[in-house]
Enzyme design. Structure first.
Site, PDB file in Angstrom:
ATOM      1  N   GLU A 133       0.801  -1.125  -0.115  1.00 17.81           N
ATOM      2  CA  GLU A 133       0.105  -0.022  -0.028  1.00 17.81           C
ATOM      3  C   GLU A 133       1.019   1.292   0.104  1.00 17.81           C
ATOM      4  O   GLU A 133       0.325   2.423  -0.324  1.00 17.81           O
ATOM      5  CB  GLU A 133      -1.046   0.001   1.238  1.00 17.81           C
ATOM      6  CG  GLU A 133      -2.162   0.817   1.015  1.00 17.81           C
ATOM      7  CD  GLU A 133      -2.977   0.542   2.042  1.00 17.81           C
ATOM      8  OE1 GLU A 133      -3.671   1.314   2.706  1.00 17.81           O
ATOM      9  OE2 GLU A 133      -3.662  -1.064   2.206  1.00 17.81           O
TER      10      GLU A 133
ATOM     11  N   ASP B  55      -2.560  -3.375   3.467  1.00 16.35           N
ATOM     12  CA  ASP B  55      -3.099  -3.285   4.998  1.00 16.35           C
ATOM     13  C   ASP B  55      -4.044  -4.196   5.094  1.00 16.35           C
ATOM     14  O   ASP B  55      -5.227  -4.325   4.400  1.00 16.35           O
ATOM     15  CB  ASP B  55      -3.321  -1.817   5.308  1.00 16.35           C
ATOM     16  CG  ASP B  55      -2.439  -1.063   5.699  1.00 16.35           C
ATOM     17  OD1 ASP B  55      -1.478  -1.405   5.590  1.00 16.35           O
ATOM     18  OD2 ASP B  55      -2.456   0.097   6.085  1.00 16.35           O
TER      19      ASP B  55
ATOM     20  N   TYR C 185      -0.621  -3.515  14.288  1.00 11.22           N
ATOM     21  CA  TYR C 185      -1.508  -2.964  13.516  1.00 11.22           C
ATOM     22  C   TYR C 185      -2.557  -2.208  14.309  1.00 11.22           C
ATOM     23  O   TYR C 185      -3.129  -2.505  15.346  1.00 11.22           O
ATOM     24  CB  TYR C 185      -2.279  -3.940  12.546  1.00 11.22           C
ATOM     25  CG  TYR C 185      -3.416  -3.170  11.648  1.00 11.22           C
ATOM     26  CD1 TYR C 185      -2.965  -2.767  10.300  1.00 11.22           C
ATOM     27  CD2 TYR C 185      -4.586  -3.420  11.736  1.00 11.22           C
ATOM     28  CE1 TYR C 185      -3.673  -2.197   9.205  1.00 11.22           C
ATOM     29  CE2 TYR C 185      -5.541  -3.112  10.708  1.00 11.22           C
ATOM     30  CZ  TYR C 185      -4.777  -2.398   9.539  1.00 11.22           C
ATOM     31  OH  TYR C 185      -5.925  -1.901   8.684  1.00 11.22           O
TER      32      TYR C 185
END
Length: 636
Positions: free
Chosen positions: A20, A116, A318
Site C-alpha cells: 500500500e 493493509d 496494526y
C-alpha cells in the site's frame, strides 16, 4: 534468498507483490530478496514488489455514468447507477504508477496482495487488480505487525484471496452506500436549501456525528440552572455529607441545619471492605485516541497518524482495530515482547525495567480478559512488538509509552484496596463519608508517569486524591462536637463534547458509556469505523460545521441550521447509522447479504429525495463565510 524454499509452489514463476506504500514495499522486498531497484518496483528472487499510494482508484463520479448528471439539478435526483464502476484518480503520479503495476500484473503468474490487513486495504488493492485486468491467481499476505519475523511468517502462511471475499464485499458495500447517500443528499440539500451559494455536505457518518454535537449544544444552551442545598458537617477534620441528598429548597435545608446545630455527632457504623481492581484492558484505536486526547490534547487524527507511524517503524502492531483482546497464539510471544520493553531506553533511562522486574523470570499470567480468540477477528489489540524503539519524536514516544504501560499492566497483579465507609448521625439525620486506601498498587504502578496533562488535569488529580484518601480511625459509638455547613450549589449542564468524549459517543452510537464491558457490547452499533472517525471529525472542521474553542467542539451557526433543516431521521440518527454499521459488519461475517444492503439504501435515498422535494416551506440556510465565522469567534 530465504523464500526460495518457502515458496516452492511458485518455483520458476514471477510473483508480483503489491503493497500500500513504498516504505512497506521496501521492507517486504528486503525480506523476500527483491533487492534490485527499478522505476516503480523492486525485483529479485523470483519476485517483483510494487506499491500503490493508498487509493489509486475510486468509484466513478455521476457524470462518468451519463452527461445528464454533470450539472446539479433536482430533476436528475435520485442518481442511482444500474451498475457501479471504478476509475483511476486523475493524477499524473498515480497514472504513471498504475501503468507500471498494470504491466507487471499482465505478465504475472501469481499476485500477492500485501495491502493493509483490513477492509480499506482490501478494497484499495482489489480495485487496482480489477482495473489492471489481472487474471492470474491471487494470494493474500495477512499480518498484524511489520517486523521482519511477522513478514517472514506471513509469507510462509499466505492465504487464498477468496478467503477475504466477504471483507471486500463489506468494503465495497460501504463505498457504494456512502456514494449513494453522499452524492444524492448533498446535491439535494444544496439545491433545495443552500441559496445557490453554499454546498451543504451530507454524509452517512458525518451528519449523525454533527447532530451529536448540535444536540448537545442545544441541551447546554437551553439549560436553566436550578439551585440546591447540600448539608454537611465536619467531625474530627473529616467532612461527612447528609445521605438524604440535595435539598431543593433553602427553607428545608435550613430546617435540617437547625435540627443538628449544637447537638453531638455520633458514629453509628464503621465498615471496612477489601477489594481488587483489575488492570484496564489493552488498547483498541478508539480508547488510545481517547487517552491521547485527554492526557496530551492530541486530536484523533494526530493520534492515528502517530500510531500508524509506530506500526510502520515496526514498534507497535496494526493500529486500525476495534478489539481490546489478544488471540491465544500471541501468548507464547509475550515474554519476548516484554524483554524488548525491559531493554528499551529513552534518553539513557530504562522506563519499564523496574515495572517488569516483579514479573520477570516466571510465566506471565493468562486471563480471558486479555487472551480470548473468540473476541478477535482480523487483528488483535494494539501492543508493542518487542522491537526496541529508536529515534522517536516526543509525540511518538508519548503514544508508545501509553501502549507499553498498558501492555505491561495487564500482566501485573490486581490493585488491592480497602474501602472504609463511616456513617454518623445527629438527631435522626444520617451522614456518610467514604475513604479508599491502596494496600497494594499492583498494576497501578504503570500509571505513575502518565497523569493527565489536560487543562482540567488538576480536577482529575483532585478526584483521584479524594477517592484514595485514608480516613482517621473511627469507632462505632464515639461522639463529639461537629461543625455543620449548608452550601448552596447550582445544577450544571452537560459538558460540551471534546474529541475524547465524541469518539466514545460515536463508538456507542451516541450513548456515552464509560463502563468498558458495556461499551464493548454496544460497539456493534457504533457509527463509522475506528480508522475513519478521526477523518470524519476533521471533515466537519473543513466544512466549517464545527470549530474548536480550546478543547471544546462547538457547532457553527451553519452546522446548527443544517441539522435543523434535516427532518429525515435516517440522515442524522446515530442509532440508525449504527444499525447500518452493524449490517456492514454482518456482511463481512457472511450473516447479511450485500445486495440487500445496497437495495435498501437505494430505496431509502429515493424516499429522502421525494420527502425533501415535497417540503412546502421556504426554508433556507444562512450562509456564513469562514472569515465572518472567525470574526464571530474573536468577539467571544
Amino acid at each position: 534468498m530465504v523464500f526460495r524454499s518457502v515458496c516452492t509452489t511458485f518455483a520458476d514463476r514471477m510473483i508480483v507483490c503489491i503493497a500500500e506504500k513504498p516504505s512497506v514495499a521496501r521492507d517486504i522486498a528486503r525480506i523476500i530478496g527483491a533487492t534490485s531497484s527499478h522505476d516503480g518496483y523492486m525485483e529479485g528472487n523470483g519476485f517483483q514488489v510494487t506499491w500503490t499510494f493508498g487509493h489509486l482508484c475510486t468509484l466513478k463520479e455521476p457524470h462518468d455514468y451519463t452527461p445528464m448528471w454533470r450539472s446539479w439539478s433536482l430533476t436528475s435526483l435520485p442518481m442511482i447507477p444500474e451498475r457501479f464502476g471504478i476509475k483511476l484518480i486523475d493524477d499524473q503520479g498515480i497514472k504513471k504508477q498504475f501503468g507500471i503495476i498494470e504491466g507487471l500484473m499482465q505478465k504475472a503468474e501469481r499476485i500477492v496482495n500485501c495491502g493493509d490487513a483490513g477492509q480499506e486495504g482490501e478494497l484499495i488493492q482489489r480495485w487496482v487488480m480489477q482495473k489492471a485486468g489481472a487474471k492470474c491467481p491471487v494470494s493474500r499476505l495477512w499480518i498484524s505487525s511489520m517486523t521482519d519475523e511477522a513478514i517472514r511468517e506471513g509469507f510462509q502462511n499466505l492465504k487464498d484471496q477468496a478467503d477475504y471475499q466477504p471483507l471486500y464485499m463489506a468494503g465495497l458495500s460501504r463505498a457504494i452506500g456512502d456514494w449513494l447517500l453522499g452524492m444524492n443528499a448533498t446535491r439535494l440539500y444544496t439545491l433545495r436549501y443552500g441559496q445557490n451559494r453554499q454546498v451543504l455536505s451530507i454524509g452517512r457518518v458525518q451528519t449523525p456525528t454533527l447532530a451529536l454535537i448540535v444536540n448537545r449544544q442545544k441541551e447546554i444552551d437551553n439549560f436553566k440552572p436550578e439551585p440546591y442545598w447540600v448539608l454537611a458537617t465536619v467531625y474530627r477534620d473529616t467532612t461527612f455529607t447528609a445521605t438524604k441528598g440535595k435539598f431543593t429548597s433553602k427553607e428545608e435545608g435550613e430546617e435540617a441545619f437547625k435540627t443538628i446545630e449544637g447537638k453531638p455527632f455520633t458514629v453509628t457504623k464503621v465498615e471496612k471492605k477489601e477489594g481488587k481492581e483489575q488492570p484496564p484492558q489493552l488498547y483498541d484505536l478508539t480508547s488510545l485516541q481517547v487517552d491521547c486526547n485527554r492526557k496530551f490534547g492530541f486530536s484523533a487524527e494526530m493520534t492515528l497518524n502517530l500510531i500508524q507511524a509506530l506500526y510502520e517503524k515496526k514498534y507497535t502492531t496494526y493500529p486500525r482495530v476495534d478489539t481490546q483482546y489478544l488471540s491465544d497464539d500471541i501468548y507464547p510471544k509475550c515474554p519476548q515482547t516484554m524483554n524488548g520493553l525491559y531493554q528499551t531506553k529513552f534518553g539513557g533511562v530504562a522506563p519499564y525495567a523496574e515495572l517488569i522486574k516483579p514479573i520477570g523470570g516466571k510465566p506471565l499470567k493468562k486471563t480471558k480478559r486479555v487472551f480470548d480468540s473468540s473476541k478477535v477477528t482480523d487483528h488483535h489489540a494494539i501492543i508493542p512488538t518487542g522491537v526496541i524503539p529508536q529515534g522517536l519524536s516526543d509525540a511518538e514516544q508519548k503514544v508508545f509509552d501509553l501502549v507499553a504501560r498498558r501492555f505491561i499492566g495487564v500482566f501485573l497483579p490486581d490493585c488491592k484496596f480497602s474501602t472504609t465507609t463511616v456513617l454518623g448521625e445527629v438527631d435522626g439525620i444520617e451522614f456518610k463519608v467514604t475513604g479508599k486506601e491502596i494496600l497494594d498498587p499492583g498494576w497501578r504502578v504503570v500509571r505513575e508517569d502518565v497523569r493527565s496533562k489536560k487543562e482540567d488535569g488538576e480536577e482529575d488529580e483532585k478526584k483521584q486524591d479524594d477517592e484514595e484518601r485514608t480516613l482517621p480511625t473511627f469507632v462505632k459509638g464515639e461522639t463529639g462536637e461537629h461543625t455543620p455547613t449548608l452550601t448552596e450549589k447550582m445544577t450544571t449542564p452537560p459538558p460540551y463534547y471534546n474529541e475524547a468524549s465524541l469518539l466514545r459517543a460515536m463508538e456507542t452510537a451516541g450513548k456515552f458509556v464509560e463502563d468498558e464491558t458495556l461499551r464493548a457490547a454496544m460497539k456493534e452499533n457504533g457509527i463509522g469505523r475506528p480508522s475513519s472517525r478521526a477523518s470524519i471529525i476533521e471533515t466537519l472542521f473543513k466544512r466549517h460545521y464545527i470549530r474548536r474553542e480550546r478543547k471544546r467542539l462547538v457547532a457553527t451557526p451553519t452546522g446548527i441550521e443544517l441539522i435543523d433543516l434535516i427532518r429525515e431521521d435516517l440522515l442524522k440518527s446515530c442509532e440508525l447509522t449504527g444499525i447500518w454499521e452493524k449490517k456492514l459488519r454482518d456482511i463481512e461475517h457472511q450473516t447479511y447479504d450485500a445486495q440487500q444492503f445496497i437495495n435498501e439504501l437505494k430505496q431509502q435515498v429515493t424516499d429522502i429525495v421525494r420527502d425533501v422535494m415535497s417540503d412546502p416551506t421556504n426554508r433556507r440556510i444562512t450562509v456564513m463565510p469562514p472569515e465572518e465565522e472567525k470574526k464571530k469567534k474573536g468577539k467571544k
